[in-house]
Design a protein around this motif. Structure first.
Motif, PDB file in Angstrom:
ATOM      1  N   LYS A 135       2.732  -0.686  -7.581  1.00 43.46           N
ATOM      2  CA  LYS A 135       1.276  -0.104  -8.010  1.00 43.46           C
ATOM      3  C   LYS A 135       0.097  -1.021  -7.849  1.00 43.46           C
ATOM      4  O   LYS A 135      -0.690  -0.660  -7.471  1.00 43.46           O
ATOM      5  CB  LYS A 135       1.418   0.497  -9.460  1.00 43.46           C
ATOM      6  CG  LYS A 135       0.144   1.630  -9.814  1.00 43.46           C
ATOM      7  CD  LYS A 135       0.341   2.172 -11.154  1.00 43.46           C
ATOM      8  CE  LYS A 135      -0.757   3.223 -11.445  1.00 43.46           C
ATOM      9  NZ  LYS A 135      -0.453   3.633 -12.699  1.00 43.46           N
ATOM     10  N   SER A 136       0.659  -2.309  -8.187  1.00 39.42           N
ATOM     11  CA  SER A 136      -0.410  -3.329  -8.244  1.00 39.42           C
ATOM     12  C   SER A 136      -0.911  -3.402  -6.693  1.00 39.42           C
ATOM     13  O   SER A 136      -2.067  -4.161  -6.448  1.00 39.42           O
ATOM     14  CB  SER A 136      -0.033  -4.316  -9.104  1.00 39.42           C
ATOM     15  OG  SER A 136       0.949  -5.200  -8.284  1.00 39.42           O
ATOM     16  N   ILE A 137       0.252  -3.479  -5.923  1.00 39.22           N
ATOM     17  CA  ILE A 137      -0.302  -3.629  -4.636  1.00 39.22           C
ATOM     18  C   ILE A 137      -0.460  -2.453  -3.588  1.00 39.22           C
ATOM     19  O   ILE A 137      -0.189  -2.171  -2.614  1.00 39.22           O
ATOM     20  CB  ILE A 137       0.611  -4.576  -3.617  1.00 39.22           C
ATOM     21  CG1 ILE A 137       2.015  -3.693  -3.786  1.00 39.22           C
ATOM     22  CG2 ILE A 137       0.696  -5.862  -4.583  1.00 39.22           C
ATOM     23  CD1 ILE A 137       2.990  -4.535  -2.789  1.00 39.22           C
ATOM     24  N   GLY A 138      -0.931  -1.319  -4.469  1.00 39.64           N
ATOM     25  CA  GLY A 138      -0.885   0.019  -3.830  1.00 39.64           C
ATOM     26  C   GLY A 138      -2.075   0.435  -2.966  1.00 39.64           C
ATOM     27  O   GLY A 138      -3.030  -0.383  -2.842  1.00 39.64           O
ATOM     28  N   LYS A 139      -2.063   1.546  -2.488  1.00 34.38           N
ATOM     29  CA  LYS A 139      -3.269   2.213  -1.773  1.00 34.38           C
ATOM     30  C   LYS A 139      -4.726   2.000  -2.403  1.00 34.38           C
ATOM     31  O   LYS A 139      -4.512   2.162  -3.604  1.00 34.38           O
ATOM     32  CB  LYS A 139      -3.159   3.636  -1.369  1.00 34.38           C
ATOM     33  CG  LYS A 139      -3.790   3.836  -0.034  1.00 34.38           C
ATOM     34  CD  LYS A 139      -3.101   5.326   0.749  1.00 34.38           C
ATOM     35  CE  LYS A 139      -4.076   5.594   1.565  1.00 34.38           C
ATOM     36  NZ  LYS A 139      -4.717   7.045   1.133  1.00 34.38           N
ATOM     37  N   GLN A 140      -5.692   1.371  -1.949  1.00 35.89           N
ATOM     38  CA  GLN A 140      -6.729   0.955  -2.719  1.00 35.89           C
ATOM     39  C   GLN A 140      -7.908   1.947  -2.537  1.00 35.89           C
ATOM     40  O   GLN A 140      -8.899   1.721  -3.107  1.00 35.89           O
ATOM     41  CB  GLN A 140      -7.384  -0.327  -2.065  1.00 35.89           C
ATOM     42  CG  GLN A 140      -6.186  -1.594  -2.421  1.00 35.89           C
ATOM     43  CD  GLN A 140      -6.060  -1.725  -3.748  1.00 35.89           C
ATOM     44  OE1 GLN A 140      -6.875  -1.655  -4.728  1.00 35.89           O
ATOM     45  NE2 GLN A 140      -4.794  -2.053  -4.244  1.00 35.89           N
ATOM     46  N   ASP A 141      -7.604   3.387  -2.269  1.00 34.66           N
ATOM     47  CA  ASP A 141      -8.743   4.085  -2.069  1.00 34.66           C
ATOM     48  C   ASP A 141      -8.479   5.476  -2.828  1.00 34.66           C
ATOM     49  O   ASP A 141      -7.634   5.397  -3.418  1.00 34.66           O
ATOM     50  CB  ASP A 141      -9.070   4.467  -0.597  1.00 34.66           C
ATOM     51  CG  ASP A 141      -8.162   4.912   0.208  1.00 34.66           C
ATOM     52  OD1 ASP A 141      -8.326   4.997   1.198  1.00 34.66           O
ATOM     53  OD2 ASP A 141      -7.126   6.017  -0.518  1.00 34.66           O
ATOM     54  N   TYR A 170       2.424   2.699  -2.641  1.00 40.00           N
ATOM     55  CA  TYR A 170       2.143   3.517  -3.764  1.00 40.00           C
ATOM     56  C   TYR A 170       0.957   4.283  -3.635  1.00 40.00           C
ATOM     57  O   TYR A 170      -0.400   3.625  -3.113  1.00 40.00           O
ATOM     58  CB  TYR A 170       2.021   2.536  -5.098  1.00 40.00           C
ATOM     59  CG  TYR A 170       1.976   3.277  -6.312  1.00 40.00           C
ATOM     60  CD1 TYR A 170       3.147   3.448  -7.031  1.00 40.00           C
ATOM     61  CD2 TYR A 170       0.643   3.850  -6.723  1.00 40.00           C
ATOM     62  CE1 TYR A 170       2.870   3.895  -8.502  1.00 40.00           C
ATOM     63  CE2 TYR A 170       0.615   4.638  -7.929  1.00 40.00           C
ATOM     64  CZ  TYR A 170       1.717   4.866  -8.658  1.00 40.00           C
ATOM     65  OH  TYR A 170       1.525   5.266  -9.934  1.00 40.00           O
ATOM     66  N   GLY A 228       0.814  -1.250  -0.071  1.00 40.91           N
ATOM     67  CA  GLY A 228      -0.136  -0.056  -0.040  1.00 40.91           C
ATOM     68  C   GLY A 228       0.976   1.145   0.047  1.00 40.91           C
ATOM     69  O   GLY A 228       0.386   2.257   0.229  1.00 40.91           O
TER      70      GLY A 228
END
Ligand code: HEC
Length: 130
Positions: A124-130, A62, A60
């Motif tokens: 980026k693929s495991i970045g912050k999701q909101d 990113y 998260g």
């Protein structure tokens, strides 16, 4: 026919990747994760809730504010950083952390832009999701 197929195959793969084709993207991400584990895994965990290694857990990171992992003791310089990690910030950081934060304790540099790009794609693929 055989020769024509061989020549066009890489271009076709690229087009599929650009379109976000699931299989090509998954392959790219697998390579990106591999690069991350090789280059960063010794010092950075990415599993949810995993404790810090030499550096903080990067799940998260990113899209998150710099120096935001609870409980990790950052260098004074990084503690004061007031940016959000995006592709450009990460690229500069990985190329030369000391140029970004002179007193950083991250002892690592990646001179190869292609490798940096792979690692950043993975983050980026495991970045912050909101
Ligand atoms: C030798 C250990 C080591 C390696 C290898 C390493 N790092 Fe770090 N990293 C650290 C340390 C230590 C910090 C904390 C730096 C500070 O406080 O100044 C850090 C900090 C970071 C931060 C800032 C985190 C935040 O919460 O703001 C990012 C992003 C980062 N590293 C990415 C990477 C990536 C991506 C790689 C691989 C390409 C990598 N690092 C390789 C040790 C390492």
């Amino acid at each position: 026919m055989q020769i024509r197929w061989n020549r066009s195959a890489p271009r076709a793969m690229f087009a599929l990747a650009a379109l976000g084709c699931g299989a090509a993207q998954a392959q790219d991400l697998a390579a990106a994760k591999k690069q991350f584990i090789a280059s960063c895994g010794v010092c950075h965990a990415i599993e949810p809730g995993a404790p810090p290694r030499q550096g903080p857990n990067l799940l998260g990171v990113y899209g998150a504010k710099a120096a935001n992992v609870e409980g990790f003791k950052y260098s004074p310089g990084l503690q004061q950083a007031d940016w959000v990690w995006d592709g450009a910030r990460l690229d500069a950081w990985l190329a030369d952390p000391n140029a970004v934060i002179p007193d950083t304790v991250m002892i690592y540099r990646q001179a190869d832009p292609a490798r940096r790009a792979l690692v950043i794609a993975f983050l980026k693929s495991i970045g912050k999701q909101d």
